[in-house]
Design a protein around this motif. Structure first.
Motif, mmCIF file in Angstrom:
data_model
loop_
_atom_site.group_PDB
_atom_site.id
_atom_site.type_symbol
_atom_site.label_atom_id
_atom_site.label_comp_id
_atom_site.label_asym_id
_atom_site.label_seq_id
_atom_site.Cartn_x
_atom_site.Cartn_y
_atom_site.Cartn_z
ATOM 1 N N ILE A 146 -15.441 45.046 -64.823
ATOM 2 C CA ILE A 146 -15.313 45.002 -63.361
ATOM 3 C C ILE A 146 -14.640 46.255 -62.813
ATOM 4 C CG2 ILE A 146 -14.496 43.656 -61.390
ATOM 5 C CD1 ILE A 146 -16.476 42.190 -63.187
ATOM 6 N N LEU A 147 -13.573 46.710 -63.471
ATOM 7 C CA LEU A 147 -12.823 47.828 -62.910
ATOM 8 C C LEU A 147 -12.137 48.629 -64.005
ATOM 9 C CD1 LEU A 147 -9.479 47.011 -62.911
ATOM 10 C CD2 LEU A 147 -10.370 45.326 -61.298
ATOM 11 N N ARG A 202 -15.508 37.563 -60.104
ATOM 12 C CA ARG A 202 -15.835 38.978 -59.887
ATOM 13 C C ARG A 202 -15.614 39.363 -58.426
ATOM 14 N NH1 ARG A 202 -19.240 43.502 -60.352
ATOM 15 N NH2 ARG A 202 -19.639 43.462 -62.581
ATOM 16 N N THR A 222 -13.141 42.277 -57.070
ATOM 17 C CA THR A 222 -13.688 43.359 -56.260
ATOM 18 C C THR A 222 -12.970 43.458 -54.924
ATOM 19 O OG1 THR A 222 -15.867 43.122 -57.306
ATOM 20 C CG2 THR A 222 -15.790 44.246 -55.180
ATOM 21 N N VAL A 273 -9.502 45.106 -55.228
ATOM 22 C CA VAL A 273 -9.569 46.566 -55.408
ATOM 23 C C VAL A 273 -9.948 47.240 -54.093
ATOM 24 C CG1 VAL A 273 -10.729 48.461 -56.603
ATOM 25 C CG2 VAL A 273 -10.108 46.388 -57.861
ATOM 26 N N GLU A 274 -10.980 46.726 -53.438
ATOM 27 C CA GLU A 274 -11.444 47.335 -52.182
ATOM 28 C C GLU A 274 -10.400 47.212 -51.071
ATOM 29 O OE1 GLU A 274 -16.295 46.805 -52.657
ATOM 30 O OE2 GLU A 274 -15.151 45.315 -51.516
ATOM 31 N N GLU A 288 -10.034 51.292 -59.797
ATOM 32 C CA GLU A 288 -11.281 51.601 -59.115
ATOM 33 C C GLU A 288 -12.381 50.769 -59.764
ATOM 34 O OE1 GLU A 288 -12.723 55.534 -61.652
ATOM 35 O OE2 GLU A 288 -11.794 55.806 -59.670
ATOM 36 N N LEU A 289 -13.371 50.389 -58.973
ATOM 37 C CA LEU A 289 -14.454 49.548 -59.470
ATOM 38 C C LEU A 289 -15.329 50.304 -60.451
ATOM 39 C CD1 LEU A 289 -15.508 47.767 -56.160
ATOM 40 C CD2 LEU A 289 -14.149 46.815 -58.028
ATOM 41 N N ALA A 347 -21.700 48.870 -61.262
ATOM 42 C CA ALA A 347 -22.168 47.489 -61.262
ATOM 43 C C ALA A 347 -22.851 47.164 -62.585
ATOM 44 C CB ALA A 347 -23.160 47.271 -60.106
#
Length: 313
Positions: free
Chosen positions: A161-162, A290, A294, A297-298, A306-307, A310
């Motif tokens: 994921i990140l 997920r 996400t 993080v965003e 950071e992501l 995908a």
């Protein structure tokens, strides 16, 4: 030996009395006694000591009871999975994460899954990397949100994921930190790190080994990250952690941190448990997790992360 035999054995063991167990199971006492005797003959061992006061387990009985309990639990999970409508989601889920991730994530995941699946029974487990890898391998958990080890062969399905950057963390008494702390200098300062069996320790030693140096270990700490933070606050040494793990202490001026040079990052992934039946609506549940990660993080709520690109759906 069939599952029914093990369930009857378990019923007798839990009651310690044939007559009570017979009523609970729905057999006559004589029929249940014959079934238990037949099981003992098949296994060629005595499972119970019989006396006027009831039944007690032999050593063989104690060994068998763990298997019987596992069978009972598995059958109950299968029954619940098949009877529950798919749109209602899982009746329960077991998730694990290391302390640094659990601190950021578990509250948000709990809220999100509870809103999506009212009535879901959630169990969260926190542990260091070695514990989590054992839980994945044994099927003790449904999924983990964890740092990926170098060797991923033993893991189940992995969804990265990140990426999270690690920082050099020091007490205020250390003096002003540079914009970046050279990795080779880790050999010069006292460090508070886990014991050699843990991935972070292995990575830290590998960092300084590139420069033909050894890590300067002041203290080893296999307890929670909270204890490591407190040891650094008390000027017992420095450590390597993600900023998110020490965010409150940084805000309060109790600790200071700077990035390592060169950058050191770790992949954070959702890892599905192995040797465990999939939970109902598993894909939707993992997608919900997920989305929570996400969003954090965003929204800037997972510092220095950071992501990743995908993953294939």
């Amino acid at each position: 030996m069939h599952s029914e035999d093990l369930l009857m054995f378990l019923g007798v063991a839990e009651n310690g009395n044939l007559s009570r167990a017979a009523v609970e199971i729905g057999l006559s006492q004589s029929a249940l006694s014959r079934r238990i005797s037949a099981l003992e003959s098949e296994l060629n061992t005595r499972l119970f000591y019989r006396s006027g006061r009831g039944l007690t387990l032999t050593e063989s009985g104690h060994r068998l009871i763990a298997f019987a309990q596992t069978i009972k639990h598995t059958l109950a999970e299968a029954n619940a999975a098949l009877l529950a409508p798919a749109h209602q989601g899982p009746s329960s889920i077991v998730l694990a994460a290391p302390p640094t991730i659990a601190k950021i994530l578990f509250g948000s995941i709990g809220k999100s899954l509870q809103q999506r699946y009212p009535g879901i029974k959630m169990r969260f487990k926190e542990g260091l990397a070695g514990h989590i890898h054992d839980w994945i391998a044994s099927g003790e958990i449904d999924a983990a949100i964890a740092y990926l080890p170098e060797n991923r062969a033993f893991l189940g399905a992995v969804d990265v994921i990140l990426r999270e950057r690690l920082s050099f963390v020091a007490p205020t008494e250390f003096g002003a930190l540079p914009d970046a702390f050279p990795i080779e200098r880790l050999a010069e300062v006292p460090m508070v790190v886990p014991s050699p069996s843990h991935g972070m320790r292995t990575r830290a030693e590998a960092f300084v080994a590139q420069y033909s140096k050894s890590l300067n270990v002041a203290m080893e700490c296999d307890s929670s990250v909270y204890i490591t933070r407190q040891l650094v606050v008390e000027n017992c040494g420095c450590t390597i952690l993600p900023v998110a793990a020490v965010f409150e202490e940084l805000q309060a001026g109790k600790l200071q941190a700077t990035r390592l040079e060169p950058d050191v990052v770790r992949d954070v992934a959702i890892i599905s448990g192995r040797n465990r039946p999939p939970i109902p609506a598993q894909w939707e549940v993992l997608r919900a997790i997920r989305e929570v990660m996400t969003g954090l993080v965003e929204g800037g709520l997972w510092p220095d992360a950071e992501l990743a690109e995908a993953s294939p759906g």
